[in-house]
Design an enzyme around this catalytic site. Structure first.
Site: not given
Length: 265
Positions: A51, A108
């Site tokens: 993003d 992540y």
């Protein structure tokens, strides 16, 4: 000939990885730079779609380059790219491996600091909260590998064929002072804003706004028990990508170095 590129980037000044009209993306900057260096249009395919303002401390993309490279492309590419994109390795591959579809695991890490620090402002998310209940947060993090369907933890779930994710790792770390923490998660795939939504709910658990049972009910019923906002994009890093044929150690220091002592809860 297909090449894999091993890179990292700071995402705060980009509108994500993927090329979009009218905004600055990591993909577009790299494609334009490669095309200029090689004097031919080059299209690239990334291992994921981070993003806007999300970082990647390890990222791979592939490109098909027909002409033979007779110069030090790694050196020239790093000279030409902006300071916030680094290229570590360029690898000639056999056959047609795919940077996105061949990845078997992605990791992540999400970093939070709970005190105002101008030097962390682009690397970690600032949430001015005190007395987070790390024990409760640890308990809900331990639930994540036990469930497969993350429909309640993504935006627009109906756009996917399915919302099954094989979460292999989930852990919570804290620094010795207890004023910074790190959420780590690994899976074969992630849905839209999935990690940021989990992180937002994790903060709610820590503040006593969402119970263990309510969190688990979302994993069971596939419906949100309470309205929550995704956590800020800053602080989220794609930190490791693994392939059946390629498993490189990350090269960046912020996550993988020893500057901060992280204690596993």
């Amino acid at each position: 000939m297909r090449y894999f590129f091993h890179i990292a980037y700071q995402g705060q000044y980009f509108s994500g990885w993927q090329k979009q009209p009218g905004v600055k993306s990591v993909q577009e900057v790299i494609e334009q730079t490669l095309s200029k260096i090689l004097k031919t249009p080059i299209a690239i395919n990334g291992c994921g779609r981070t993003d806007a303002h999300v970082h990647a401390s390890q990222f791979f993309f592939h490109a098909d380059i027909e002409k033979e490279i007779t110069f030090d492309l790694l050196y020239i590419l790093n000279k030409a790219l902006p300071y916030n994109i680094a290229v570590f390795d360029i690898m000639k591959m056999e056959g047609k491996p795919h940077a996105r579809f061949d990845a078997v695991q992605r990791k992540y890490d999400y970093f939070v600091h709970t005190y105002k620090d101008p030097f962390l402002s682009t690397q970690s998310s600032f949430y001015q909260v005190n007395n987070l209940d790390f024990d409760k947060m640890k308990a809900v993090v331990a639930l994540l590998p036990q469930y497969k369907d993350y429909r309640a933890f993504c935006t627009h779930p109906d756009k996917y064929e399915h919302t099954i994710c094989n979460v292999m790792e989930a852990a919570l770390f804290v620094n010795p002072k207890g004023d910074r923490f790190r959420f780590h998660i690994a899976s074969n795939r992630f849905l839209g804003k999935m990690i940021r939504i989990i992180m937002g709910k994790l903060l709610m658990v820590g503040k006593g706004e969402l119970s263990f049972d309510e969190f688990e009910s979302e994993l069971i019923t596939l419906k949100a028990a309470k309205l929550s906002l995704p956590a800020h994009p800053t602080g989220l890093y794609l930190s490791k990508v693994t392939y059946p044929y390629l498993n490189l150690a990350p090269r960046t220091e912020f996550i993988h170095g020893e500057a901060t002592q992280w204690i596993l809860l």
